[in-house]
Design an enzyme around this catalytic site. Structure first.
Site, PDB file in Angstrom:
ATOM      1  CG  ASP A 103      -1.978   1.024   1.233  1.00 36.43           C
ATOM      2  OD1 ASP A 103      -1.675   2.197   0.916  1.00 36.43           O
ATOM      3  OD2 ASP A 103      -3.132   0.680   1.540  1.00 36.43           O
ATOM      4  CB  VAL A 104       1.389   4.123  -2.318  1.00 37.59           C
ATOM      5  CG1 VAL A 104       1.751   3.311  -3.543  1.00 37.59           C
ATOM      6  CG2 VAL A 104      -0.039   4.670  -2.400  1.00 37.59           C
ATOM      7  CE1 TYR A 199      -7.538  11.476  -8.890  1.00 38.06           C
ATOM      8  CE2 TYR A 199      -8.139  13.247 -10.391  1.00 38.06           C
ATOM      9  CZ  TYR A 199      -7.535  12.029 -10.165  1.00 38.06           C
ATOM     10  OH  TYR A 199      -6.914  11.360 -11.190  1.00 38.06           O
TER      11      TYR A 199
HETATM   12  N1  LIG Z   1      -7.808   7.307 -16.042  1.00 29.08           N
HETATM   13  C1  LIG Z   1      -7.864   8.627 -16.077  1.00 29.08           C
HETATM   14  O1  LIG Z   1      -8.717   9.248 -16.756  1.00 29.08           O
HETATM   15  C2  LIG Z   1      -6.859   9.430 -15.301  1.00 29.08           C
HETATM   16  C3  LIG Z   1      -6.772  10.803 -15.561  1.00 29.08           C
HETATM   17  C4  LIG Z   1      -5.838  11.556 -14.852  1.00 29.08           C
HETATM   18  C5  LIG Z   1      -5.008  10.951 -13.920  1.00 29.08           C
HETATM   19  N2  LIG Z   1      -5.133   9.614 -13.680  1.00 29.08           N
HETATM   20  C6  LIG Z   1      -4.244   9.038 -12.680  1.00 29.08           C
HETATM   21  O2  LIG Z   1      -3.561   7.945 -13.247  1.00 29.08           O
HETATM   22  C7  LIG Z   1      -3.137   7.060 -12.204  1.00 29.08           C
HETATM   23  C8  LIG Z   1      -3.493   5.635 -12.597  1.00 29.08           C
HETATM   24  O3  LIG Z   1      -4.916   5.534 -12.603  1.00 29.08           O
HETATM   25  P1  LIG Z   1      -5.681   4.560 -13.585  1.00 29.08           P
HETATM   26  O4  LIG Z   1      -6.425   5.407 -14.519  1.00 29.08           O
HETATM   27  O5  LIG Z   1      -4.757   3.546 -14.110  1.00 29.08           O
HETATM   28  O6  LIG Z   1      -6.734   3.942 -12.533  1.00 29.08           O
HETATM   29  P2  LIG Z   1      -6.986   2.443 -12.051  1.00 29.08           P
HETATM   30  O7  LIG Z   1      -8.014   2.525 -10.994  1.00 29.08           O
HETATM   31  O8  LIG Z   1      -7.222   1.572 -13.225  1.00 29.08           O
HETATM   32  O9  LIG Z   1      -5.577   1.991 -11.435  1.00 29.08           O
HETATM   33  C9  LIG Z   1      -5.114   2.469 -10.198  1.00 29.08           C
HETATM   34  C10 LIG Z   1      -4.283   1.370  -9.548  1.00 29.08           C
HETATM   35  O10 LIG Z   1      -3.765   1.909  -8.317  1.00 29.08           O
HETATM   36  C11 LIG Z   1      -3.891   0.910  -7.324  1.00 29.08           C
HETATM   37  N3  LIG Z   1      -3.963   1.528  -5.999  1.00 29.08           N
HETATM   38  C12 LIG Z   1      -4.977   2.263  -5.489  1.00 29.08           C
HETATM   39  N4  LIG Z   1      -4.709   2.589  -4.220  1.00 29.08           N
HETATM   40  C13 LIG Z   1      -3.493   2.064  -3.921  1.00 29.08           C
HETATM   41  C14 LIG Z   1      -2.679   2.071  -2.766  1.00 29.08           C
HETATM   42  N5  LIG Z   1      -3.100   2.664  -1.627  1.00 29.08           N
HETATM   43  N6  LIG Z   1      -1.493   1.447  -2.814  1.00 29.08           N
HETATM   44  C15 LIG Z   1      -1.093   0.821  -3.944  1.00 29.08           C
HETATM   45  N7  LIG Z   1      -1.822   0.758  -5.060  1.00 29.08           N
HETATM   46  C16 LIG Z   1      -3.003   1.389  -5.052  1.00 29.08           C
HETATM   47  C17 LIG Z   1      -5.188   0.196  -7.664  1.00 29.08           C
HETATM   48  O11 LIG Z   1      -5.286  -1.084  -7.044  1.00 29.08           O
HETATM   49  C18 LIG Z   1      -5.114   0.130  -9.182  1.00 29.08           C
HETATM   50  O12 LIG Z   1      -4.467  -1.025  -9.629  1.00 29.08           O
HETATM   51  C19 LIG Z   1      -3.840   7.554 -10.942  1.00 29.08           C
HETATM   52  O13 LIG Z   1      -2.911   8.286 -10.164  1.00 29.08           O
HETATM   53  C20 LIG Z   1      -4.932   8.468 -11.465  1.00 29.08           C
HETATM   54  O14 LIG Z   1      -5.282   9.453 -10.541  1.00 29.08           O
HETATM   55  C21 LIG Z   1      -6.029   8.849 -14.362  1.00 29.08           C
END
Ligand SMILES: NC(=O)c1ccc[n+]([C@@H]2O[C@H](COP(=O)([O-])OP(=O)(O)OC[C@H]3O[C@@H](n4cnc5c(N)ncnc54)[C@H](O)[C@@H]3O)[C@@H](O)[C@H]2O)c1
Length: 295
Positions: A103-104, A199
């Site tokens: 967990d981060v 967020y």
């Molecule tokens: N998808 C979008 O539109 C978008 C846009 C802007 C930014 N982001 C950012 O991109 C990054 C990746 O998101 P994504 O789109 O792949 O979403 P996602 O939900 O598919 O993946 C997020 C991953 O992070 C893991 N995670 C969550 N909490 C955690 C914790 N406490 N410790 C370790 N792992 C943890 C989850 O299990 C998951 O595998 C995130 O930081 C998100 O905020 C996404």
């Protein structure tokens, strides 16, 4: 929720094939990537593995009581590792990909992950913070405290924790260094998105952290940069759509000048560039990869 307990690495075991080993400049370079079970993190594991990196794929691999949607699972994390190890194996590098449950929010777990990467592959060259969650859907003053805390602690605190664990390892590489600290911010870092105040605050915090880290790292050869994705087709976007009562995440495409959702691989490609040698002139940058969303 208490931070997930850490586990030892699960290293891919596909047999080595007969194809030539990856021969680009990334061969021998080592990365740790958080949020690696799915979405942008998983795509980044694939991109770096294809470039010849050794990669430790880190994820909490379990749900969080404060977050109202499913997070990545251990099965998904294992599948990413098995798939990329199989591809790496065809180039003789099946042992280049491993997984680690952490967990981060847990600095000690991230320190343990960094130690695994260093002991298994001889050092660390890139740390990439992709782990993130979203919550909200109501004005800031109505958001349950545990949700607000989880968003801040994971999306900003998790990147701070990764830097605390990984930057000393990046600096342990001998000079001349080319280490990379990378994080995923968001178009939300610069836009005021209603119903997503925590967020937006966390992602603006990531951008500020990257700028400060870049100056602190100065002439060490280690750089710090971030990528700010726009609406990208992953489970977090589906969760965002539910928070806004949209019928589908596809509805976000209309708000993005590109007129479509981005694919996780498109964000991973920018992260892979930033991780590589060609980005040596960049530090403190927060690079949009957003289909024009921030314009
Ligand atoms: N998808 C979008 O539109 C978008 C846009 C802007 C930014 N982001 C950012 O991109 C990054 C990746 O998101 P994504 O789109 O792949 O979403 P996602 O939900 O598919 O993946 C997020 C991953 O992070 C893991 N995670 C969550 N909490 C955690 C914790 N406490 N410790 C370790 N792992 C943890 C989850 O299990 C998951 O595998 C995130 O930081 C998100 O905020 C996404």
């Amino acid at each position: 929720m208490a931070p997930a307990s850490r586990e030892g690495p699960v290293i891919g075991t596909e047999p080595a094939g007969t194809e030539p080993a990856a021969s680009n400049a990334a061969a021998g370079r080592v990365a740790i990537i958080t949020g690696a079970a799915r979405g942008i993190g998983a795509a980044t594991v694939r991109a770096l593995a294809a470039d010849g990196w050794s990669v430790l794929a880190v994820d909490c691999a379990g749900d969080d009581e404060a977050i109202p949607y499913r997070l990545g699972t251990k099965a998904e994390l294992d599948a990413v590792v098995a798939e990329t190890a199989a591809l790496a194996g065809r180039a003789g590098g099946a042992d280049r990909i491993g997984s680690f449950v952490a967990d981060v929010r847990d600095p000690e777990a991230l320190a343990a992950a960094v130690a695994v990467a260093e002991s298994r592959w001889g050092g660390l060259d890139a740390a990439i913070g992709c782990a993130g969650v979203i919550a909200g859907g109501v004005p800031q003053w109505e958001v349950p405290l545990d949700q607000e805390r989880a968003v801040l602690d994971i999306d900003l605190g998790g990147v701070l924790n990764l830097a605390r664990a990984a930057v000393p390892a990046l600096l342990r590489r001998p000079e001349p260094r080319s280490g990379r600290f990378l994080a995923v911010a968001s178009a939300a870092a610069t836009r005021g998105l209603p119903m997503l105040a925590a967020y937006c605050a966390a992602k603006a915090g990531v951008a500020g952290l990257i700028r400060a880290l870049a100056v602190e790292l100065g002439s060490t050869g280690v750089t710090a940069n971030a990528v700010s994705p726009g609406s990208t087709d992953t489970p977090i976007l589906a969760a965002s759509a539910r928070l806004y009562d949209l019928a589908s995440p596809q509805d976000f495409a209309a708000h993005q000048p590109a007129g479509r959702l981005l694919a996780p691989a498109e964000i991973a490609a920018v992260l892979a560039f930033l991780a590589g040698p060609a980005s040596s002139g960049m530090t403190g940058a927060v690079v949009p990869a957003d289909g024009g969303l921030a314009l």
